[in-house]
Every structure is written in structure tokens, then in C-alpha cells.
Motif scaffolding. Sequence first.
Motif, PDB file in Angstrom:
ATOM      1  N   THR A 204     -35.106  17.362 -19.487  1.00 35.33           N
ATOM      2  CA  THR A 204     -36.298  16.914 -20.223  1.00 35.33           C
ATOM      3  C   THR A 204     -36.523  17.754 -21.477  1.00 35.33           C
ATOM      4  N   GLY A 205     -36.023  18.994 -21.468  1.00 36.22           N
ATOM      5  CA  GLY A 205     -36.137  19.846 -22.661  1.00 36.22           C
ATOM      6  C   GLY A 205     -35.437  19.175 -23.842  1.00 36.22           C
TER       7      GLY A 205
ATOM      8  N   ARG B 167     -41.757  32.017 -26.782  1.00 40.32           N
ATOM      9  CA  ARG B 167     -41.702  30.668 -26.218  1.00 40.32           C
ATOM     10  C   ARG B 167     -42.393  30.611 -24.853  1.00 40.32           C
TER      11      ARG B 167
ATOM     12  N   GLY C 174     -37.448  21.182 -16.351  1.00 42.36           N
ATOM     13  CA  GLY C 174     -38.418  21.234 -17.444  1.00 42.36           C
ATOM     14  C   GLY C 174     -39.454  22.312 -17.220  1.00 42.36           C
ATOM     15  N   ARG C 175     -40.669  22.034 -17.664  1.00 41.96           N
ATOM     16  CA  ARG C 175     -41.747  23.018 -17.546  1.00 41.96           C
ATOM     17  C   ARG C 175     -42.882  22.505 -16.654  1.00 41.96           C
ATOM     18  N   ASP C 176     -43.044  21.172 -16.647  1.00 45.38           N
ATOM     19  CA  ASP C 176     -44.231  20.583 -16.031  1.00 45.38           C
ATOM     20  C   ASP C 176     -43.863  19.478 -15.059  1.00 45.38           C
TER      21      ASP C 176
ATOM     22  N   ARG D  28     -50.200  26.193 -23.728  1.00 46.97           N
ATOM     23  CA  ARG D  28     -50.607  24.971 -24.413  1.00 46.97           C
ATOM     24  C   ARG D  28     -51.653  24.240 -23.559  1.00 46.97           C
TER      25      ARG D  28
ATOM     26  N   SER E   3     -43.637  20.241 -28.496  1.00 48.11           N
ATOM     27  CA  SER E   3     -43.988  19.881 -27.112  1.00 48.11           C
ATOM     28  C   SER E   3     -45.433  20.239 -26.783  1.00 48.11           C
TER      29      SER E   3
ATOM     30  N   SER F 297     -40.400  23.758 -28.809  1.00 43.13           N
ATOM     31  CA  SER F 297     -41.555  24.363 -28.136  1.00 43.13           C
ATOM     32  C   SER F 297     -42.842  23.987 -28.876  1.00 43.13           C
TER      33      SER F 297
ATOM     34  N   TYR G 239     -37.615  16.820 -25.749  1.00 42.08           N
ATOM     35  CA  TYR G 239     -38.511  17.460 -26.731  1.00 42.08           C
ATOM     36  C   TYR G 239     -37.701  17.936 -27.944  1.00 42.08           C
ATOM     37  N   ARG G 240     -36.489  18.403 -27.656  1.00 40.91           N
ATOM     38  CA  ARG G 240     -35.635  18.863 -28.758  1.00 40.91           C
ATOM     39  C   ARG G 240     -35.288  17.691 -29.672  1.00 40.91           C
TER      40      ARG G 240
ATOM     41  N   ARG H 174     -46.388  14.983 -25.556  1.00 45.83           N
ATOM     42  CA  ARG H 174     -46.267  15.146 -24.101  1.00 45.83           C
ATOM     43  C   ARG H 174     -46.454  13.821 -23.393  1.00 45.83           C
TER      44      ARG H 174
ATOM     45  N   ASP I 229     -45.296  28.010 -24.220  1.00 46.06           N
ATOM     46  CA  ASP I 229     -45.149  26.992 -23.181  1.00 46.06           C
ATOM     47  C   ASP I 229     -46.197  27.140 -22.082  1.00 46.06           C
TER      48      ASP I 229
HETATM   49  O1   DC Z   1     -35.635  23.720 -21.632  1.00 49.94           O
HETATM   50  P1   DC Z   1     -35.483  23.784 -23.176  1.00 49.94           P
HETATM   51  O2   DC Z   1     -35.363  25.156 -23.688  1.00 49.94           O
HETATM   52  O3   DC Z   1     -34.419  22.866 -23.671  1.00 49.94           O
HETATM   53  O4   DC Z   1     -36.894  23.174 -23.714  1.00 49.94           O
HETATM   54  C1   DC Z   1     -37.222  23.121 -25.063  1.00 49.94           C
HETATM   55  C2   DC Z   1     -38.724  23.165 -25.220  1.00 49.94           C
HETATM   56  O5   DC Z   1     -39.269  21.956 -24.731  1.00 49.94           O
HETATM   57  C3   DC Z   1     -39.415  24.273 -24.430  1.00 49.94           C
HETATM   58  O6   DC Z   1     -39.740  25.382 -25.228  1.00 49.94           O
HETATM   59  C4   DC Z   1     -40.675  23.664 -23.918  1.00 49.94           C
HETATM   60  C5   DC Z   1     -40.464  22.194 -24.044  1.00 49.94           C
HETATM   61  N1   DC Z   1     -40.417  21.530 -22.759  1.00 49.94           N
HETATM   62  C6   DC Z   1     -41.601  21.138 -22.224  1.00 49.94           C
HETATM   63  O7   DC Z   1     -42.644  21.424 -22.783  1.00 49.94           O
HETATM   64  N2   DC Z   1     -41.638  20.417 -21.070  1.00 49.94           N
HETATM   65  C7   DC Z   1     -40.511  20.111 -20.434  1.00 49.94           C
HETATM   66  N3   DC Z   1     -40.575  19.381 -19.322  1.00 49.94           N
HETATM   67  C8   DC Z   1     -39.277  20.536 -20.955  1.00 49.94           C
HETATM   68  C9   DC Z   1     -39.258  21.264 -22.130  1.00 49.94           C
END
Ligand code: DC
Length: 477
Positions: free
Chosen positions: A32-33, A177, A126-128, A184, A100, A97, A36-37, A106, A181
Motif C-alpha cells: 500500500t506504500g 517519517r 502499510g501503516r493503518d 497525521r 499520505s 509520507s 501513496y508513492r 487517504r 506518519d
Molecule cells: O511503506 P513505504 O515506505 O513505501 O510508504 C511510503 C509512505 O506512505 C509512508 O511514509 C507513509 C505512507 N503510507 C501510509 O500512510 N499508509 C500506508 N498504508 C502505507 C504507506
Amino acid sequence: MINIAIDGPAGAGKSTIAKAVAKSLKIIYLDTGAMYRATAYFALQNNIAVNDADAVSKMFENFNMDIVYENGAQQILVNGINTTPYLREHYMSKAASDISALPVVRYKMVDLQREFAKTHDVVLDGRDIGTFVLPDANCKFFMTATPEERANRRYKELLEKGQEVDYDTLLKDIIQRDYNDSHREVAPLKQADDAILLDTTNMTIDEVIEAVKKVVEEKVSKEEKSDDAPGELKSFGTPSSEMPEKTLKRIKTYYKPEKSFRLYRFLRVILRPLQCMLWPTKVINKENAFKIDGGLYLCNHYSTFDSLIPIFTMFKKEAHILAKYELFINPLAGGILHKMGAIPVRRGEADTDAVKAVLKVLKDDKKLLMYPEGTRNKEGSQEMAELKTGAARFAIKTKKPIVPMVYYKPTKTCHKNYLYVGEPFTLEEFYGAKSSEEYHAATEVIREHFDAAREGVNAYVESLHKKKSKKSDKESK
Ligand code: DC
């Protein structure tokens, strides 16, 4: 569907592990990152600042993201162009970052991710994912390592690719970062309550893969055997992603508890006689409702209007109800609901604002009304739909009692309605519970109390019918 969530900060090793687990389970891996990239890449290509919400919103008017797999490798196409080769450049990390953090981004990505997870067996990193995107994922992991170890791993990875980088810059970027992250506004990086924590600082990749695979295999085989697993995964509601940001912002203000409930009291005085005329309702065992000071009042309902019956009947001064956020979209309706004490909830999402607002009401020893089926009973039957686990979670977390209430809908219009108030009970045996199995078991207990209340109201109505028919028999004689 199998959905496995692996969350954690940058460089914790999520993607390596997620790929290996997906491969061993023969399912797809979704990075999922990279989504966002790719969004950040497209913005930069079009000279759009990655922190400019308005400009990015506008960019989305002509933005189409496709995720395809070529020889098993994920490719992200934006408006038909493959962005994948450009996404791992060092400067893209910061841009991703930043972009996102924009709510509009989002919601768009989350929507795509949910759609993807609904139709594919997938490991997502991912993050969430565990907290927000897929709160009902089968397995959740939170993978982390010290910032130094993560910077070190990135350093080696980039060196291997022939990119020249400075370790200190990498470390500084990682720390920055992590901060971005996890601070936010929408769905920040956070470990889900039911996620398994894996600190990989001193673990080899193989050790981590083994640890994850062991948990996944146990869980997946357990859930495959259980009948209700698919239902749980399908329980997503309407995502809020289709809502304009302005509306979303306004609704956010409704999470703040209202101080004065004068408008509700006034409306109740005006509308209650109307309600008594249109939906004459007899409350059975009303005293049960007042045996507790505060807690959860749970009720079924069949339409938006009859949801007012338990509200006006049981809540004289303030009406804290959990109501779907769609009802708040109209500013007038939203304003009135807020003044009543209602809390908007985004169904099917890990709506942390709603959770906080509910916990506050309960901790303040107030009464909170919830419809535990999560929606109205469209079939009009006595059978309740599958209960969501939310009520059990709240009752366990706050250690508050529950009052089950069954609304009995008459078969003919203008006939009397009944509201049966069951005995208050607690979920004491589950206090301290954290796993979704325990929440399901506690929800079963709630259902048993509902079944008992349903039997109570049916018996009551039946005895009334018998009395009536005896009386009319006598009169005819
Ligand atoms: O995992 P990554 O480093 O490729 O992610 C890039 C950016 O995307 C990371 O700094 C935060 C964001 N991200 C996010 O907010 N939610 C996710 N599910 C995945 C990534």
C-alpha cells in the motif's frame, strides 16, 4: 477472503515479510506504500505540491489508479502509465509520507485497498491496515525495529542497488517519517489493539517469516473451519471516502460532546405527542431501564422513524445515540442530531473519533443507545440480524452494564407498539478481553439476552391477544 495486515514504521521489514508470507500462502501481496508513492509521483510529475490539499483534490478529478501483477510483481499504473520504476527513489519516500497525510488522499487509497481486499486473498503492508483499512482482517501484525537498525537496513539496500546515500541522512529521514506518519490527523501509524507486535531488531528475516507464518497458518485454518468467518470479513459499511472534505470536516466537529441539550428537550416536548399518536407504544418493564446509572442501551429497529421510539421514550434529557454519519451530511439534520447528543459513526471503519466519543459518554456515567445490528432490519422480521461486536467491545472496555431492549413492531399500522426492557446485565466474565474471539463470544451473550427479551415480549403480546379474544367471546355470548 483471507486478509492479512502487516503494519509498522518505514524500514521495519514489512514488505520482505509480506512478500514471503504471500508466496507461501499462494496469495497476493499488496504494497500500500507504493500506492501513496505513485500518487506522490504523479503529483510531482504534474508540478502539484504534495502538501497542497486543494490542488491534490483537483488532481483526483482526472486520476485513475490500476494495480496489476506482472510475473507476480505489483505494478501501479496511474492514468495508464506505469509508475513502478520510479517509486523507490529516495526523494519519493518523503513525498509519499507528505501526500499520505492529506485526508483526501487517504480516503481515496483506503477505498481502493478495501475494494481490493474484498475481492482478493491478500497480504497488505502499510501503516493503518489493521487499525483503519481492514479492522476485521484475519491476522494483524505490527512490525518494528529501532530507527538505527531500520536506517542501517535501508542503507545496505540502497548501496546494493548502487545508490549513494549517507547513513546519517537516512536515519534523520526515518525519524522524521516516523513522526509524520504517526502524527497525521487521519489514520496515523499505530499498533491495532489486536495486532501481534514483532520487534525485528534482533531477528533474522527467516525468523520473522517463520513467526508470522506460524500465526497465519493457525489462524487461517481455524477460521476456515468456523462458519461465521466470511460474514465478518464482509461487514464493511459505506466508506466516507465519497464525502467532500468540507462535509467531513464539519462532521468532525460533531464528535465533540454537546454541552447543552435544551434543543433536544424542546423538540421532545413538541414531537412526543405526535409520536404517541402515530406510534402508540407501551413500554414493558420500564423500571429495568432505571436500575443502572449509566451504560449501554441496545435496541433493534425497522425504520428511521421507529428508531425514535426508544429515544423519546427512554431519554428525557439528552439522547446519546450512535448514528451513522450519513445522517449528519445534511447540516440541519446533523446540527439537530448533535444537539441531541448523537455521535456520528463511520460504519465499517475503525472510526477512532466515534470510539473516543462513546467512551467519554460511558465513562461520564451517561446512557448510550446503540443499534447493535449496525443497521435497520429491512426484512421486518422478528429475527435479529447478526450482531456487530462493537457493543461488547464498549461494555468490556468501560465495564458498564447493558440493557437489552426489544422493539415489537405490530403487524398492522396504528396498532400498539411495544418496547420490552430486559434486565440489565454485565459482561464481567470478559473484562480484560482483547481478542476478536472473545468479543464474538461476548456478543453471543448479548444475543442470548436479546433472545430472552424477545421471548418476554412475545409472551406478553400473546397473553394480551388471549385476553382480548376471551373478552370478545364473552361479549358475543
Ligand atoms: O511503506 P513505504 O515506505 O513505501 O510508504 C511510503 C509512505 O506512505 C509512508 O511514509 C507513509 C505512507 N503510507 C501510509 O500512510 N499508509 C500506508 N498504508 C502505507 C504507506
